[in-house]
Enzyme design. Structure first.
Site, PDB file in Angstrom:
ATOM      1  N   LYS A   1      -0.649   3.532 -21.453  1.00 27.90           N
ATOM      2  CA  LYS A   1      -1.419   4.174 -22.416  1.00 27.90           C
ATOM      3  C   LYS A   1      -2.583   5.320 -21.751  1.00 27.90           C
ATOM      4  CE  LYS A   1      -1.218   0.310 -25.514  1.00 27.90           C
ATOM      5  NZ  LYS A   1      -1.652  -0.944 -25.844  1.00 27.90           N
TER       6      LYS A   1
ATOM      7  N   GLN B   1      -7.054  -4.514 -25.887  1.00 29.67           N
ATOM      8  CA  GLN B   1      -5.616  -4.878 -25.567  1.00 29.67           C
ATOM      9  C   GLN B   1      -5.529  -6.403 -26.004  1.00 29.67           C
ATOM     10  OE1 GLN B   1      -3.307  -3.077 -24.828  1.00 29.67           O
ATOM     11  NE2 GLN B   1      -1.543  -4.408 -24.376  1.00 29.67           N
TER      12      GLN B   1
ATOM     13  N   ASP C   1      -6.243   1.274 -33.285  1.00 25.58           N
ATOM     14  CA  ASP C   1      -5.065   0.655 -33.615  1.00 25.58           C
ATOM     15  C   ASP C   1      -5.089   0.298 -35.152  1.00 25.58           C
ATOM     16  OD1 ASP C   1      -4.043  -0.497 -31.346  1.00 25.58           O
ATOM     17  OD2 ASP C   1      -5.627  -1.841 -30.828  1.00 25.58           O
TER      18      ASP C   1
HETATM   19  N1  LIG Z   1      -4.719  -3.805 -29.305  1.00 23.23           N
HETATM   20  C1  LIG Z   1      -3.620  -3.647 -28.931  1.00 23.23           C
HETATM   21  N2  LIG Z   1      -2.863  -2.542 -29.210  1.00 23.23           N
HETATM   22  C2  LIG Z   1      -1.394  -2.200 -28.908  1.00 23.23           C
HETATM   23  O1  LIG Z   1      -0.629  -1.157 -29.521  1.00 23.23           O
HETATM   24  C3  LIG Z   1      -0.858  -3.362 -28.268  1.00 23.23           C
HETATM   25  C4  LIG Z   1      -1.487  -4.492 -27.767  1.00 23.23           C
HETATM   26  N3  LIG Z   1      -2.778  -4.624 -28.317  1.00 23.23           N
HETATM   27  N4  LIG Z   1      -1.055  -5.398 -27.203  1.00 23.23           N
HETATM   28  C5  LIG Z   1       0.501  -5.329 -26.620  1.00 23.23           C
HETATM   29  C6  LIG Z   1       1.236  -4.802 -27.522  1.00 23.23           C
HETATM   30  C7  LIG Z   1       2.512  -4.258 -26.906  1.00 23.23           C
HETATM   31  N5  LIG Z   1       2.439  -2.617 -26.862  1.00 23.23           N
HETATM   32  C8  LIG Z   1       3.257  -1.680 -26.356  1.00 23.23           C
HETATM   33  C9  LIG Z   1       3.451  -0.541 -26.383  1.00 23.23           C
HETATM   34  C10 LIG Z   1       4.187   0.489 -25.553  1.00 23.23           C
HETATM   35  C11 LIG Z   1       5.232  -0.157 -25.026  1.00 23.23           C
HETATM   36  C12 LIG Z   1       6.440   0.781 -24.403  1.00 23.23           C
HETATM   37  O2  LIG Z   1       6.148   1.901 -24.094  1.00 23.23           O
HETATM   38  N6  LIG Z   1       7.626   0.265 -23.987  1.00 23.23           N
HETATM   39  C13 LIG Z   1       8.529   1.033 -23.164  1.00 23.23           C
HETATM   40  C14 LIG Z   1       9.034   0.072 -22.164  1.00 23.23           C
HETATM   41  C15 LIG Z   1       7.794  -0.421 -21.140  1.00 23.23           C
HETATM   42  C16 LIG Z   1       8.131  -1.036 -20.000  1.00 23.23           C
HETATM   43  O3  LIG Z   1       9.011  -0.999 -19.025  1.00 23.23           O
HETATM   44  O4  LIG Z   1       7.983  -2.252 -19.647  1.00 23.23           O
HETATM   45  C17 LIG Z   1       9.737   1.070 -24.124  1.00 23.23           C
HETATM   46  O5  LIG Z   1      10.092   0.567 -24.857  1.00 23.23           O
HETATM   47  O6  LIG Z   1      10.536   1.944 -23.668  1.00 23.23           O
HETATM   48  C18 LIG Z   1       5.448  -1.685 -25.241  1.00 23.23           C
HETATM   49  C19 LIG Z   1       4.442  -2.298 -25.649  1.00 23.23           C
HETATM   50  C20 LIG Z   1       1.386  -2.080 -27.509  1.00 23.23           C
HETATM   51  N7  LIG Z   1       0.573  -3.381 -27.848  1.00 23.23           N
END
Ligand SMILES: Nc1nc(=O)c2c([nH]1)NC[C@@H]1CN(c3ccc(C(=O)N[C@@H](CCC(=O)O)C(=O)O)cc3)C=[N+]21
Length: 281
Positions: free
Chosen positions: A53, A97, A120
């Protein structure tokens, strides 16, 4: 026939170009958009997400602050930090988070964020505004999913949409956005009897349960749009979603991969929400 992929990395790239343009325009007016990310504790997954992020902010001209705290931080200390960020004119968005350590009441923490900085979209006031059709911020993951449907010009009006998962952060707001776009929406949960009976009716199927392979190919309507919000690890430790991708892609019309699908879109919409917050100041 194999489904077409909806590429979240490619769509993100396109949307982030617009984000960068708007960030530059705000910066030129002395209003560079700023995001604060708070991480309590050091779960390895959370470390990766928050780093992604912050990097996305840097790459697109947003100012960002990452505040990392020990898992022993008290709720009162966290609330004091949020209060300071609420007052900070350089900060337009605050993201705490999740999940938080068990001794901290996450509802209380989210409710402490100023609603106009709640990028969020998790604050009760923002949930209420979304439900009544006057959203201030759309929660990032469901918002990203709607952009993915838009990117394939999918006619959401009148479609049968099934959302598997009823969390406050994905399932419920997703259902609301689909409903407002004119879909007929079914929300399934962990108690749903005969899940396949429901999913097989879905023109649009959004799966957000955190359970690998909860949706298999026989549960997909031929030609459907399958959106996989899951983030799991398979037996080889590789990232995978909630849908049996290899088989479901032979039935679906469109499908999102994991990684490279919804994940990057979530981060993109966080940037969009932060820009919108800054533009409102
Ligand atoms: N307050 C809060 N807001 C959130 O938005 C929030 C949170 N807490 N807690 C955790 C989850 C999870 N989350 C992700 C965001 C991007 C990927 C992401 O970019 N994933 C990549 C892969 C990343 C990797 O390689 O591990 C993809 O899918 O291609 C994953 C998970 C946002 N979250």
């Amino acid at each position: 026939m194999s489904a077409q992929l909806i590429d979240g990395n490619l769509l993100s790239q396109q949307l982030r170009a617009d984000v960068a343009k708007r960030a530059a325009a705000l910066t030129a007016q002395g209003k560079q958009p700023g995001l604060a990310v708070i991480l309590v504790g050091d779960s390895p997954a959370s470390q990766v997400y928050v780093r992604n992020k912050v990097k996305a902010c840097q790459d697109n001209g947003l100012h960002s602050v990452l505040e990392k705290y020990e898992a022993t931080m008290t709720e009162a200390e966290l609330l004091a930090r949020i209060d300071a960020l609420n007052q900070d004119p350089k900060i337009n968005g605050i993201l705490v988070q999740l999940p938080l350590p068990a001794h901290i009441d996450s509802h209380k923490v989210i409710e402490a964020i100023a609603p106009e900085k709640d990028v969020d979209g998790f604050h009760v006031s923002n949930a209420g505004l979304l439900m009544t059709g006057q959203p201030l911020f759309r929660p990032c993951t469901p918002y990203g999913v709607m952009k993915m449907l838009e990117s394939i010009d999918y006619p959401v009006r009148g479609a049968n949409a099934v959302v598997v998962g009823a969390s406050n952060i994905v399932g419920k707001p997703q259902a609301m956005l689909l409903l407002q776009a004119g879909a007929t929406v079914t929300i399934c949960n962990s108690k749903t009897r005969d899940l396949g009976h429901h999913t097989r009716q879905a023109d649009i199927l959004v799966v957000a349960t955190g359970k690998r392979n909860i949706v298999t190919a026989d549960m997909v309507k031929p030609g459907a749009v399958v959106i996989d919000v899951g983030m799991n690890r398979d037996d080889n430790g590789k990232l995978c979603g909630d849908v049996d991708f290899a088989n479901a892609r032979e039935v679906a019309g469109w499908i999102t991969p994991v990684p490279g699908g919804v994940g990057p879109m979530t981060i993109t919409m966080l940037l969009v929400n932060t820009i919108e917050a800054a533009e409102r100041t």
